[in-house]
Scaffold this motif. Structure first.
Motif, PDB file in Angstrom:
ATOM      1  N   GLY A   2       0.807  -1.215   0.000  1.00  0.00           N
ATOM      2  CA  GLY A   2       0.000   0.000   0.000  1.00  0.00           C
ATOM      3  C   GLY A   2       0.843   1.270   0.000  1.00  0.00           C
ATOM      4  O   GLY A   2       1.827   1.368   0.724  1.00  0.00           O
ATOM      5  N   LYS A   3       0.457   2.243  -0.827  1.00  0.00           N
ATOM      6  CA  LYS A   3       1.171   3.518  -0.913  1.00  0.00           C
ATOM      7  C   LYS A   3       0.144   4.659  -0.864  1.00  0.00           C
ATOM      8  O   LYS A   3      -0.715   4.766  -1.741  1.00  0.00           O
ATOM      9  N   TYR A  48     -11.986  -0.912 -11.914  1.00  0.00           N
ATOM     10  CA  TYR A  48     -11.535   0.147 -12.811  1.00  0.00           C
ATOM     11  C   TYR A  48     -10.259   0.798 -12.297  1.00  0.00           C
ATOM     12  O   TYR A  48      -9.399   1.209 -13.069  1.00  0.00           O
ATOM     13  N   LEU A  49     -10.150   0.909 -10.986  1.00  0.00           N
ATOM     14  CA  LEU A  49      -9.032   1.641 -10.391  1.00  0.00           C
ATOM     15  C   LEU A  49      -7.696   0.943 -10.617  1.00  0.00           C
ATOM     16  O   LEU A  49      -6.693   1.590 -10.929  1.00  0.00           O
ATOM     17  N   VAL A  50      -7.673  -0.377 -10.470  1.00  0.00           N
ATOM     18  CA  VAL A  50      -6.412  -1.116 -10.555  1.00  0.00           C
ATOM     19  C   VAL A  50      -5.704  -0.902 -11.896  1.00  0.00           C
ATOM     20  O   VAL A  50      -4.528  -0.518 -11.922  1.00  0.00           O
ATOM     21  N   ILE A 101       1.730   4.999 -11.907  1.00  0.00           N
ATOM     22  CA  ILE A 101       1.980   5.477 -10.553  1.00  0.00           C
ATOM     23  C   ILE A 101       2.091   4.348  -9.535  1.00  0.00           C
ATOM     24  O   ILE A 101       2.188   4.601  -8.328  1.00  0.00           O
ATOM     25  N   GLY A 102       2.058   3.096 -10.020  1.00  0.00           N
ATOM     26  CA  GLY A 102       2.197   1.978  -9.103  1.00  0.00           C
ATOM     27  C   GLY A 102       2.367   0.662  -9.823  1.00  0.00           C
ATOM     28  O   GLY A 102       2.012   0.526 -10.999  1.00  0.00           O
ATOM     29  N   ALA A 154      -4.082  -0.573  -3.505  1.00  0.00           N
ATOM     30  CA  ALA A 154      -4.837   0.681  -3.599  1.00  0.00           C
ATOM     31  C   ALA A 154      -6.308   0.398  -3.882  1.00  0.00           C
ATOM     32  O   ALA A 154      -7.206   1.057  -3.338  1.00  0.00           O
ATOM     33  N   GLY A 155      -6.572  -0.598  -4.738  1.00  0.00           N
ATOM     34  CA  GLY A 155      -7.946  -0.946  -5.083  1.00  0.00           C
ATOM     35  C   GLY A 155      -8.745  -1.409  -3.885  1.00  0.00           C
ATOM     36  O   GLY A 155      -9.881  -0.977  -3.678  1.00  0.00           O
ATOM     37  N   VAL A 156      -8.146  -2.261  -3.068  1.00  0.00           N
ATOM     38  CA  VAL A 156      -8.875  -2.812  -1.927  1.00  0.00           C
ATOM     39  C   VAL A 156      -9.109  -1.740  -0.864  1.00  0.00           C
ATOM     40  O   VAL A 156     -10.174  -1.691  -0.234  1.00  0.00           O
ATOM     41  N   VAL A 157      -8.145  -0.842  -0.662  1.00  0.00           N
ATOM     42  CA  VAL A 157      -8.324   0.260   0.290  1.00  0.00           C
ATOM     43  C   VAL A 157      -9.383   1.243  -0.223  1.00  0.00           C
ATOM     44  O   VAL A 157     -10.230   1.723   0.538  1.00  0.00           O
TER      45      VAL A 157
END
Length: 252
Positions: free
Chosen positions: A72-73, A158-160, A168-169, A177-180
């Motif tokens: 996570g970032k 969609y985010l992943v 950026i990742g 990031a998607g799960v958060v």
């Protein structure tokens, strides 16, 4: 007797499979939970609240598994959340007619399928400066947040890939990031809906247990073992089945 078997055994089994597959690629499963409940004939007022609640259970576990492995970032997820949180709250406050709800859900599922089968990671990256990436993150976050609040779909699917294309990742960082993201927008949408409706989650304990177990196993295997592309293909099949059944529900 058949209704009891359906609620106590078949739905939890289906939700376990959905939670396992989705959480393995950093998603909550809201799109398929919502579709399954629509197909099962549940009220469209209750469905988003249950779906958002289940998203929270699954992504709480997923967040733990991904974050403890340091995937996570904050710099990746923060711009998306900045706009997604208020829009998820607004979406949760909307009470749309049943048919509008169903069509928004169907459109969301079709976009998910398109994303999985046609929006591949071909190595293409948007060559944008820092502020260009921030602008896209804010716009995308607001759209995903609004849809999350309305129909209970978290938007991780969609985010992943968007994080990958914005460069950026990494794949694992994008999944984290998607799960958060799904966890936060689900919470925002659920808080909004609880201002206007109430829900007794004790009625859905079999579903909660199913998604907790499926989410734990899926996120563990996704963060340690599974190839994300393989799991995404399985996810695509789940979505296509949901689309076919939902179209049948709407048309017939």
């Amino acid at each position: 007797m058949e209704a009891v078997l359906y609620i106590d055994y078949l739905l939890p089994f289906l939700f376990f499979i959905v939670a396992f597959v989705y959480s393995s690629v950093g998603m909550g499963g809201g799109s398929s939970y919502t579709a399954i409940m629509v197909i099962a004939g549940m009220s469209t007022l209750v469905i988003p609240m249950v779906s958002l609640s289940l998203n929270l259970f699954v992504t709480t576990i997923g967040s733990y598994n991904y974050l403890r492995n340091k995937h996570g970032k904050l710099r990746i997820i923060l711009p998306f959340l900045f706009s997604a949180i208020p829009f998820a709250y607004v979406g949760g406050a909307l009470h749309l007619p049943k048919q509008v709800f169903l069509w928004i859900l169907l459109a969301s599922l079709i976009l998910v399928a398109i994303r999985i089968y046609f929006w591949k990671d071909t190595g293409f990256r948007w060559q944008l400066n820092h502020w260009g990436k921030i602008a896209i993150s804010l716009i995308a976050g607001s759209i995903m947040g609004l849809v999350a609040g309305i129909v209970g779909i978290g938007g991780g699917v969609y985010l992943v890939p968007l994080i990958i294309m914005l460069n950026i990742g990494t794949q694992k960082e994008a999944a984290a990031a998607g799960v958060v993201f799904v966890w936060v927008v689900s919470l925002s949408g659920l808080v909004s809906r609880l201002h206007y409706n109430s829900i007794d989650l004790s009625e859905y304990i079999p579903l909660i247990v199913a998604v907790v177990v499926g989410g734990f196993l899926g996120s563990y295997m996704g963060s340690f073992k599974f190839n994300p592309k393989t799991m995404e293909k399985i996810l695509g099949l789940v979505i296509l089945v949901a689309i076919a059944l939902l179209i049948k529900k709407i048309v017939f």
